[in-house]
Each structure stands twice: as C-alpha cells, then as structure tokens.
Design a protein around this motif. Structure first.
Motif, PDB file in Angstrom:
ATOM      1  N   ASN A   1      40.798  48.046  62.662  1.00 33.33           N
ATOM      2  CA  ASN A   1      41.536  47.513  61.518  1.00 33.33           C
ATOM      3  C   ASN A   1      40.890  47.935  60.209  1.00 33.33           C
ATOM      4  OD1 ASN A   1      43.464  46.088  63.047  1.00 33.33           O
ATOM      5  ND2 ASN A   1      42.079  44.350  63.282  1.00 33.33           N
ATOM      6  N   CYS A   2      41.690  48.557  59.354  1.00 32.88           N
ATOM      7  CA  CYS A   2      41.299  48.896  57.985  1.00 32.88           C
ATOM      8  C   CYS A   2      42.089  47.982  57.054  1.00 32.88           C
ATOM      9  CB  CYS A   2      41.610  50.360  57.690  1.00 32.88           C
ATOM     10  SG  CYS A   2      41.283  50.891  55.988  1.00 32.88           S
ATOM     11  N   TYR A   3      41.421  47.461  56.031  1.00 32.81           N
ATOM     12  CA  TYR A   3      42.066  46.520  55.114  1.00 32.81           C
ATOM     13  C   TYR A   3      41.950  47.008  53.674  1.00 32.81           C
ATOM     14  CZ  TYR A   3      41.570  43.349  59.119  1.00 32.81           C
ATOM     15  OH  TYR A   3      41.625  42.784  60.369  1.00 32.81           O
ATOM     16  N   LEU A   4      42.990  46.812  52.906  1.00 32.16           N
ATOM     17  CA  LEU A   4      42.970  47.008  51.462  1.00 32.16           C
ATOM     18  C   LEU A   4      43.225  45.647  50.824  1.00 32.16           C
ATOM     19  CD1 LEU A   4      44.223  49.734  52.851  1.00 32.16           C
ATOM     20  CD2 LEU A   4      44.534  50.430  50.464  1.00 32.16           C
ATOM     21  N   VAL A   5      42.340  45.234  49.936  1.00 26.89           N
ATOM     22  CA  VAL A   5      42.391  43.887  49.364  1.00 26.89           C
ATOM     23  C   VAL A   5      42.463  43.993  47.845  1.00 26.89           C
ATOM     24  CG1 VAL A   5      41.334  41.615  49.389  1.00 26.89           C
ATOM     25  CG2 VAL A   5      40.876  43.201  51.266  1.00 26.89           C
ATOM     26  N   ALA A   6      43.417  43.276  47.250  1.00 25.44           N
ATOM     27  CA  ALA A   6      43.618  43.327  45.806  1.00 25.44           C
ATOM     28  C   ALA A   6      44.105  41.973  45.311  1.00 25.44           C
ATOM     29  CB  ALA A   6      44.644  44.402  45.445  1.00 25.44           C
TER      30      ALA A   6
ATOM     31  N   ALA B   1      49.725  43.399  43.889  1.00 22.48           N
ATOM     32  CA  ALA B   1      50.215  44.773  43.835  1.00 22.48           C
ATOM     33  C   ALA B   1      50.055  45.320  42.424  1.00 22.48           C
ATOM     34  CB  ALA B   1      51.678  44.819  44.255  1.00 22.48           C
ATOM     35  N   GLY B   2      49.795  46.622  42.334  1.00 20.64           N
ATOM     36  CA  GLY B   2      49.661  47.274  41.036  1.00 20.64           C
ATOM     37  C   GLY B   2      48.300  47.113  40.396  1.00 20.64           C
ATOM     38  N   GLU B   3      47.306  46.589  41.142  1.00 19.90           N
ATOM     39  CA  GLU B   3      45.983  46.356  40.570  1.00 19.90           C
ATOM     40  C   GLU B   3      44.902  47.128  41.326  1.00 19.90           C
ATOM     41  OE1 GLU B   3      44.974  42.442  39.420  1.00 19.90           O
ATOM     42  OE2 GLU B   3      47.048  41.772  39.212  1.00 19.90           O
ATOM     43  N   GLU B   4      43.662  46.913  40.940  1.00 21.31           N
ATOM     44  CA  GLU B   4      42.545  47.536  41.634  1.00 21.31           C
ATOM     45  C   GLU B   4      42.377  46.900  43.006  1.00 21.31           C
ATOM     46  OE1 GLU B   4      39.674  48.940  37.946  1.00 21.31           O
ATOM     47  OE2 GLU B   4      39.282  47.009  38.919  1.00 21.31           O
ATOM     48  N   CYS B   5      41.738  47.636  43.929  1.00 27.25           N
ATOM     49  CA  CYS B   5      41.562  47.120  45.283  1.00 27.25           C
ATOM     50  C   CYS B   5      40.228  47.559  45.862  1.00 27.25           C
ATOM     51  CB  CYS B   5      42.703  47.578  46.197  1.00 27.25           C
ATOM     52  SG  CYS B   5      42.614  49.310  46.694  1.00 27.25           S
TER      53      CYS B   5
ATOM     54  N   HIS C   1      51.701  49.955  47.477  1.00 21.34           N
ATOM     55  CA  HIS C   1      51.373  48.771  46.680  1.00 21.34           C
ATOM     56  C   HIS C   1      50.847  49.111  45.288  1.00 21.34           C
ATOM     57  CE1 HIS C   1      52.026  46.289  50.226  1.00 21.34           C
ATOM     58  NE2 HIS C   1      51.217  47.081  50.910  1.00 21.34           N
ATOM     59  N   ARG C   2      50.851  50.398  44.934  1.00 20.79           N
ATOM     60  CA  ARG C   2      50.437  50.881  43.601  1.00 20.79           C
ATOM     61  C   ARG C   2      49.010  50.404  43.273  1.00 20.79           C
ATOM     62  NH1 ARG C   2      54.582  47.860  42.967  1.00 20.79           N
ATOM     63  NH2 ARG C   2      53.686  46.643  41.256  1.00 20.79           N
ATOM     64  N   LEU C   3      48.089  50.671  44.201  1.00 23.27           N
ATOM     65  CA  LEU C   3      46.726  50.185  44.078  1.00 23.27           C
ATOM     66  C   LEU C   3      45.772  51.294  43.648  1.00 23.27           C
ATOM     67  CD1 LEU C   3      46.587  48.081  47.368  1.00 23.27           C
ATOM     68  CD2 LEU C   3      47.017  47.236  45.040  1.00 23.27           C
ATOM     69  N   LYS C   4      44.709  50.873  42.983  1.00 21.16           N
ATOM     70  CA  LYS C   4      43.655  51.806  42.581  1.00 21.16           C
ATOM     71  C   LYS C   4      42.340  51.338  43.200  1.00 21.16           C
ATOM     72  CE  LYS C   4      40.944  53.405  38.613  1.00 21.16           C
ATOM     73  NZ  LYS C   4      40.702  54.713  39.238  1.00 21.16           N
ATOM     74  N   PRO C   5      41.778  52.086  44.164  1.00 17.80           N
ATOM     75  CA  PRO C   5      40.535  51.643  44.793  1.00 17.80           C
ATOM     76  C   PRO C   5      39.338  51.749  43.855  1.00 17.80           C
ATOM     77  CG  PRO C   5      41.181  53.792  45.643  1.00 17.80           C
ATOM     78  CD  PRO C   5      42.296  53.327  44.765  1.00 17.80           C
ATOM     79  N   VAL C   6      38.439  50.772  43.970  1.00 20.70           N
ATOM     80  CA  VAL C   6      37.196  50.800  43.184  1.00 20.70           C
ATOM     81  C   VAL C   6      35.968  50.871  44.077  1.00 20.70           C
ATOM     82  CG1 VAL C   6      38.227  49.565  41.243  1.00 20.70           C
ATOM     83  CG2 VAL C   6      37.054  48.271  43.048  1.00 20.70           C
ATOM     84  N   ALA C   7      36.119  50.594  45.381  1.00 19.35           N
ATOM     85  CA  ALA C   7      34.978  50.631  46.286  1.00 19.35           C
ATOM     86  C   ALA C   7      35.457  50.596  47.730  1.00 19.35           C
ATOM     87  CB  ALA C   7      34.032  49.459  46.034  1.00 19.35           C
TER      88      ALA C   7
ATOM     89  N   ALA D   1      36.961  44.647  41.922  1.00 18.21           N
ATOM     90  CA  ALA D   1      38.416  44.637  41.734  1.00 18.21           C
ATOM     91  C   ALA D   1      38.933  43.243  41.377  1.00 18.21           C
ATOM     92  CB  ALA D   1      39.122  45.161  42.983  1.00 18.21           C
ATOM     93  N   GLY D   2      38.139  42.472  40.660  1.00 18.25           N
ATOM     94  CA  GLY D   2      38.555  41.130  40.296  1.00 18.25           C
ATOM     95  C   GLY D   2      38.498  40.141  41.445  1.00 18.25           C
ATOM     96  N   LEU D   3      37.806  40.495  42.525  1.00 15.73           N
ATOM     97  CA  LEU D   3      37.687  39.662  43.704  1.00 15.73           C
ATOM     98  C   LEU D   3      36.220  39.354  43.980  1.00 15.73           C
ATOM     99  CD1 LEU D   3      40.094  41.750  45.949  1.00 15.73           C
ATOM    100  CD2 LEU D   3      40.660  39.565  44.861  1.00 15.73           C
ATOM    101  N   ASP D   4      35.964  38.224  44.621  1.00 16.52           N
ATOM    102  CA  ASP D   4      34.602  37.829  44.961  1.00 16.52           C
ATOM    103  C   ASP D   4      34.430  37.841  46.477  1.00 16.52           C
ATOM    104  OD1 ASP D   4      33.826  37.332  42.279  1.00 16.52           O
ATOM    105  OD2 ASP D   4      34.781  35.360  42.353  1.00 16.52           O
ATOM    106  N   PHE D   5      33.364  38.499  46.925  1.00 17.21           N
ATOM    107  CA  PHE D   5      33.031  38.568  48.337  1.00 17.21           C
ATOM    108  C   PHE D   5      31.593  38.096  48.524  1.00 17.21           C
ATOM    109  CE2 PHE D   5      36.097  41.915  47.475  1.00 17.21           C
ATOM    110  CZ  PHE D   5      36.970  41.882  48.543  1.00 17.21           C
ATOM    111  N   SER D   6      31.370  37.195  49.442  1.00 19.37           N
ATOM    112  CA  SER D   6      30.009  36.818  49.808  1.00 19.37           C
ATOM    113  C   SER D   6      29.637  37.550  51.091  1.00 19.37           C
ATOM    114  CB  SER D   6      29.880  35.310  49.982  1.00 19.37           C
ATOM    115  OG  SER D   6      30.755  34.835  50.976  1.00 19.37           O
ATOM    116  N   VAL D   7      28.440  38.124  51.090  1.00 23.05           N
ATOM    117  CA  VAL D   7      27.980  38.967  52.186  1.00 23.05           C
ATOM    118  C   VAL D   7      27.024  38.172  53.067  1.00 23.05           C
ATOM    119  CG1 VAL D   7      26.785  41.105  52.802  1.00 23.05           C
ATOM    120  CG2 VAL D   7      28.163  40.997  50.702  1.00 23.05           C
TER     121      VAL D   7
END
Length: 235
Positions: free
Chosen positions: A14-19, A22-26, A46-52, A126-132
């Motif tokens: 499974n590959c995921y794109l998270v934003a 739609a239309g924003e960074e991912c 989804h008109r996304l722009k990857p940042v990482a 991309a305006g999202l928060d991830f805890s590792v």
C-alpha cells in the motif's frame, strides 16, 4: 483531509498520498515496487504537489520507487537510520536474491536528499502533523506515523508492516525479531484509542478497536503473553 491509497507492484504494498485537501501539498508514504505510475495518477487526479516521501521501513517492496518519485518532484525521503542501507542494498536486507527479473525493474540507491527519522519525532509536512514511533520487529528501523484526531476525522495510524488487519509483519528476515515485534505492538499500538484508523503496509484498513478484539497477536500482547505462532504477513 484527503488520503489516496493504492496497492502497488508484485507484493501489493500500500502506497498512500496524504494531504489536507485536494489541490494542496501532500506527503507520499511508501512508494514501493511499480508505484510510480500510481503516484503520478493520484497526484494528477487530486491536483496535489508532493513535498516529501516518508518510509515506514526499508524493504524493497516499500522503497523501490523512492528514487524516481523523489527525483521527479525534487523532494526528500525520510527513513530511520537503521534501515537506510536497504535503499542501496535491498538483497542484503532480505538475506537472499530477490530475483533478476524484478531487479531489472528497480532503481536501486538513495535519492539526492535523505533525512533520518527518530523515535518521538514530530513531523510537520504539507500542513499535516505526523508523530513518529520507532517500532522494530519487522526490521530494525521500522517506524509508524500517527496523525492526530481532528474535528471531523479520527486519528490515523500508518502502521507499515508492524500491524495488519488480523495479523502482523513477518520477523524471519534479517533484522526481524519476534521479541522486538511484540514489544513494539505493546508499546506503540496498545495505547492507541479504539477509534484510531489503521492504514497498514499490506491489506485492508482496520481500526485499533477491531484489532484489539480480534487480532491474535494484539490480544496475546494485551494479555501479557507472547508465545503465539500464527500466520504473519509482509515481504
């Protein structure tokens, strides 16, 4: 929030794109074997722009498309330092040859920009928060990514090959360790709320509550045992 996922390649990873929408960074999670076309299709749809690109671990079925995806969009890849070597030496990571036909389709190596993940890190991308959370057991450098609950979305947990619907990742490859796997399940998964949505490296989505009630490994860990020998999944 937008999460677009698809199974890719010979291992159905499974590959995921998270934003945020739609239309924003991912952020792209685990672009594995033959994932490049699916990534590009999802970005366009989804008109996304990857940042990482962020990686749950270094097995080839999760990282095979990292170099072309990062190169095409000039973005970094994040991976735990104990699994970093796998991007350049996938056969060593598996303890055997993965086969010349598959090797002919892979771009082995690191992207130009590699950043290292640490346990407890807080990533804002991309305006999202991830805890590792470092979660060894499947590999020494396996990690999970959790996104916090919001007003309209429950917490989301990208478990990689730590936890699957009804099972867990295998521990018989180099770097795998059943005792570490059970400790990671207890430390990382058990404290999560039952409503947490689990998006794993293989198979369908589930929830922590469902796995707490039905997953034989999580039930045994919760009960304080760890001797279960049931089928496991992943590469």
């Amino acid at each position: 929030m937008l999460i677009a996922g698809f199974p890719a390649g010979a291992w159905g990873t499974n590959c995921y794109l998270v934003a945020p929408a739609a239309g924003e960074e991912c952020v792209i999670i685990d672009p594995g074997h033959q994932a490049t076309e699916g990534v590009e299709e999802a970005l366009k749809k989804h008109r996304l722009k990857p940042v990482a690109v962020v990686l749950t671990h270094g097995h080839i079925d999760h990282v095979a498309s990292v170099v072309p995806v990062c190169g095409a969009h000039d973005v970094p890849a994040w991976i735990h330092p104990e699994d970093r070597y796998m991007m350049s030496d996938p056969e060593k990571a598996l303890g055997r040859s993965i086969g010349m036909p598959l090797m002919g389709e892979l771009t082995v190596g690191e992207p130009d920009d590699v950043k290292e993940l640490t346990d407890g890190a807080a990533l804002s991308l991309a305006g999202l928060d991830f805890s590792v959370a470092h979660a060894p057991g499947h590999t020494k450098g396996s990690v999970t990514f959790q996104m916090p609950e919001s007003a309209d979305v429950p917490s989301v947990f990208f478990s990689g090959d730590l936890l699957f619907a009804g099972s867990i990742g295998r521990t018989d490859l180099p770097g795998g360790d059943m005792a570490e796997m059970l400790e990671s399940l207890a430390r990382v998964c058990l404290p999560l709320d039952d409503s947490t949505v689990v998006l794993s490296g293989h198979g369908p989505q589930t929830t922590i509550g469902r796995e707490r009630a039905t997953n034989p490994y999580l039930r045994e860990v919760a009960a304080g045992h760890g001797s279960l020998d049931a089928p496991r999944r992943g590469m």
